[in-house]
Design a protein around this motif. Structure first.
Motif, short mmCIF file in Angstrom:
data_model
loop_
_atom_site.label_atom_id
_atom_site.label_comp_id
_atom_site.label_asym_id
_atom_site.label_seq_id
_atom_site.Cartn_x
_atom_site.Cartn_y
_atom_site.Cartn_z
N THR A 2 26.85 41.34 36.93
CA THR A 2 28.28 41.60 36.84
C THR A 2 28.49 43.11 36.89
OG1 THR A 2 28.72 39.62 35.54
CG2 THR A 2 30.32 41.41 35.38
N ALA B 97 33.64 49.32 45.46
CA ALA B 97 34.54 48.18 45.24
C ALA B 97 34.56 47.28 46.47
CB ALA B 97 35.95 48.68 44.92
N LEU C 31 32.88 43.45 46.42
CA LEU C 31 33.82 42.35 46.66
C LEU C 31 33.43 41.56 47.90
CD1 LEU C 31 37.22 44.12 45.86
CD2 LEU C 31 36.21 42.23 44.57
N THR D 274 32.78 41.32 40.22
CA THR D 274 33.20 42.72 40.16
C THR D 274 34.50 42.83 39.38
OG1 THR D 274 32.21 43.06 42.35
CG2 THR D 274 33.67 44.79 41.52
N PHE D 275 34.48 43.67 38.35
CA PHE D 275 35.63 43.86 37.47
C PHE D 275 35.92 45.36 37.37
CE2 PHE D 275 33.69 39.88 36.52
CZ PHE D 275 34.73 39.01 36.20
N LEU E 243 40.05 48.14 42.52
CA LEU E 243 40.00 46.73 42.87
C LEU E 243 41.29 46.29 43.56
CD1 LEU E 243 38.36 44.86 39.85
CD2 LEU E 243 37.35 45.42 42.06
N ARG F 118 35.40 35.45 40.18
CA ARG F 118 34.41 36.52 40.27
C ARG F 118 35.01 37.92 40.29
NH1 ARG F 118 29.75 33.87 41.54
NH2 ARG F 118 28.61 35.71 42.24
N THR F 119 36.25 38.05 39.85
CA THR F 119 36.84 39.39 39.78
C THR F 119 37.97 39.42 38.77
OG1 THR F 119 37.67 41.24 41.11
CG2 THR F 119 38.61 39.07 41.57
#
Length: 658
Positions: free
Chosen positions: A516, A541, A545, A551-552, A561, A633-634
């Motif tokens: 992560t 980013a 992605l 991805t945070f 993002l 996932r984000t």
């Protein structure tokens, strides 16, 4: 003991070639009786860096082996901007230590007979109140506006002492004990010889302390000028605690020092306070944050330079403004006085005070007192000038009755010219305990505490949460908040590795796709052209992605993002101070802390595009500006979950990463 200590002090004050010495009264010293203080003698040296301070072997029964004076220019060791004025990093290697009382000090000064009554000539500030207010106005208009910066800008009072030497320094200490009984440390340090240099002060603030394996910082901010006739009314204290400018300043300072603490601690962070810190002429609000000590005391000192109270926040930006705006180096102002030693069990021990409310005296008897006010978006220039006078008032009253020559036509602002609060007061102020314990005041303090991060107030202890199984790569985007975010993530059960953004850019292909990735907070316009850091982060980013890596992002990372997902519109500077807002996010009504340098609006079709991508968007206090994002996932937040101003930060972080 009282008689022998008075004789030993008299020998110090009357010796033809006196050794270096320090007189220190610490509120934190265990077993200290009323009016007792410590006397240290030894040899005075200088060292080039903080980490070169002596480690010293433990002494039988424990105790300090060195007293250090850290000048402001030590910030250069951290790569921060400051004027290098050559002020030495001094260390008193302690050879002898004993305790004495105020009566013994008075007897020793009487035995010295001459040079023991503080008196000065040519005293005045380096400019008028109006000139200082003009500087504040310039800083607000050109440095603070549009950035949310808080920065402490100083002014200096200088004078010439009529008598200088060890007895005069002892007399300054004696008077400081009387006029500022609420000080955290009252101290006088003399470098030795018949006309050595000296520091003498009554510091209201602790900075870093290491004891019993825990490291603690004591952020303090907010200033209420006390009425000259006695303690303030409870209603005035409540109004002070509700003042938005003061609460924002304290929140900013706590966040800055929380970031420091997380760099020198290995977890178990706890926040206590706020509480009121009454002094002779002013009152402050203060907190205490502590954690498990991870480093030696020398490296802990080096990692916590210096108190955000005496610099500002964002810390690096404040350093740059100080270096540009203040005409000379700061000397010891804003630095630290520190005692390094061991406890009775041989563990390292550290106690410090911030070098504010402190006289610097040269070997030629020139005296300087630096005071400052924190300049922020809501500053009123005239009020900040008045605040500097109020902070100086108690210390200047040690010279009550001393003759003062005029300003000689130089335009210097004499200490007694502008403010009744500056006039000497013969007796110490009445105790402030009754109004500070009033039910309305304690209720307001409880309300203020409830609006600080629940995680830091009552953090989850090891074993309190199940292991999440997530392996997290936290990309350091040059944000002060990164260390606190990493600590919070670990407290939630995640395994966290922090890497600088450049290192991640260089090895992006080697990042395990199951890891992560969190793009951390930081300064800057997320779409600025020609900025290598921003370009590198923007590329990360897009890359993560595109390949489906979880991805945070938070703060700057969140805005990157938005851009990578095609949801961003325009960017604008964040023009306010760090502030709390209530918003709806993740199905909750929550209180969150906003900071940073820029904010981003949603694009014209952002909601439609978000739905197509299976994403949820929540908006913040400013129309059209996304506050949160969550999807497969984000996800991320525009606000800072690890800030003390985000009450439910850990819960929100847990929900986002669940």
């Amino acid at each position: 003991m009282e008689q022998s200590s008075s004789v030993m002090l008299a020998e110090l004050f009357t010796a033809s070639d006196p050794p270096p010495f320090a007189l220190v009264r610490r509120r934190t010293r265990d077993g200290a009786g009323p009016g007792e203080f410590e006397v240290f003698t030894g040899t005075m040296d200088t060292v080039p860096r903080v980490t070169d301070l002596p480690a010293g072997p433990p002494r039988p029964g424990g105790g300090p082996h060195a007293l250090a004076l850290l000048p402001y220019r030590c910030l250069a060791e951290c790569g921060l901007d400051c004027r290098d004025d050559g002020t030495p990093l001094r260390v008193l290697r302690i050879r002898r230590r004993y305790t004495a009382g105020v009566d013994a000090l008075a007897a020793a000064l009487a035995a010295a007979r001459h040079g023991t009554e503080p008196a000065w000539d040519d005293a005045g500030f380096d400019g008028t109140d109006a000139e200082y207010a003009d500087v504040v106005r310039e800083v607000v208009d050109h440095d603070v506006a549009g950035t949310g910066l808080h920065v402490l800008i100083r002014r200096d009072l200088t004078a010439r002492l009529r008598a200088h030497g060890p007895a005069a320094v002892g007399a300054l200490f004696h008077r400081l004990l009387a006029v500022e009984p609420g000080a955290h440390w009252t101290f006088a340090v003399y470098t030795g010889g018949p006309r050595g240099a000296a520091l003498a002060g009554a510091s209201p603030q602790a900075h870093v302390r290491v004891r019993h394996g825990r490291v603690a910082l004591s952020p303090m901010c907010g200033t209420l000028r006390l009425p000259p006739g006695g303690p303030p009314a409870a209603a005035d204290l409540v109004a002070f605690l509700r003042d938005r400018k003061e609460s924002e300043e304290l929140g900013a300072v706590i966040d800055a020092e929380l970031a420091m603490l997380c760099r020198v601690s290995d977890g178990d962070i706890r926040l206590e306070g706020p509480q009121l810190r009454p002094l002779a002429r002013v009152l402050h609000t203060a907190c205490r944050i502590s954690g498990s000590a991870a480093l030696s005391v020398r490296h802990t000192l080096a990692g916590t330079l210096f108190a955000a109270t005496a610099v500002g926040r964002p810390f690096a930006d404040a350093c740059r403004v100080i270096a540009r705006r203040e005409p000379t180096g700061r000397g010891y102002y804003g630095g630290l006085i520190a005692l390094l030693g061991h406890d009775g069990e041989g563990r390292e021990d550290l106690d410090t005070a911030v070098l504010i409310r402190t006289f610097e005296v040269s070997g030629q008897g020139r005296l300087k007192l630096s005071v400052g006010a924190t300049v922020g978006p809501r500053s009123a220039p005239a009020a900040e000038a008045a605040e500097t006078r109020a902070k100086a008032a108690a210390l200047l009253s040690v010279f009550e009755g001393a003759g003062r020559t005029g300003d000689g036509g130089t335009g210097r602002d004499r200490p007694g010219d502008a403010d009744r609060a500056m006039r000497p007061r013969v007796t110490a102020p009445e105790p402030l305990d009754p109004p500070t314990r009033h039910p309305s005041v304690t209720a307001e303090l409880a309300r203020r505490r409830a609006r600080l991060s629940a995680h830091w107030r009552d953090p989850v202890r090891p074993g309190g949460r199940p292991e999440s199984g997530r392996s997290v790569l936290l990309v350091d985007a040059a944000g002060e908040e990164t260390a606190a975010l990493a600590t919070m993530l670990r407290g939630l059960g995640h395994t966290v590795e922090v890497r600088p953004w450049g290192a991640v850019v260089a090895a992006a292909e080697s990042v395990d796709p199951r890891t992560t990735v969190i793009l951390g907070p930081g300064p800057g316009d997320p779409f600025a052209p020609g900025d290598d850091r921003i370009a590198g982060l923007r590329g990360l980013a897009a890359r993560f992605l595109a390949r489906g890596t979880p991805t945070f992002g938070f703060g700057l990372g969140f805005h990157l993002l938005l851009g990578g997902l095609g949801l961003a519109g325009t960017v604008r500077p964040w023009g306010g101070a760090p502030a709390q807002h209530e918003i709806d996010v993740l199905g909750r009504r929550v209180t969150v802390g906003y900071a940073g340098t820029h904010t981003v609006s949603a694009g014209p079709d952002a909601d439609i595009r978000a739905r197509r991508l299976g994403l949820n968007l929540w908006y913040g206090p400013h129309r059209g500006e996304p506050a949160a994002l969550r999807g497969p996932r984000t996800g991320g937040f525009a606000f800072h979950p690890a800030s003390v101003l985000t009450v439910e930060g850990a819960d929100l972080l847990g929900l986002l990463l669940a």
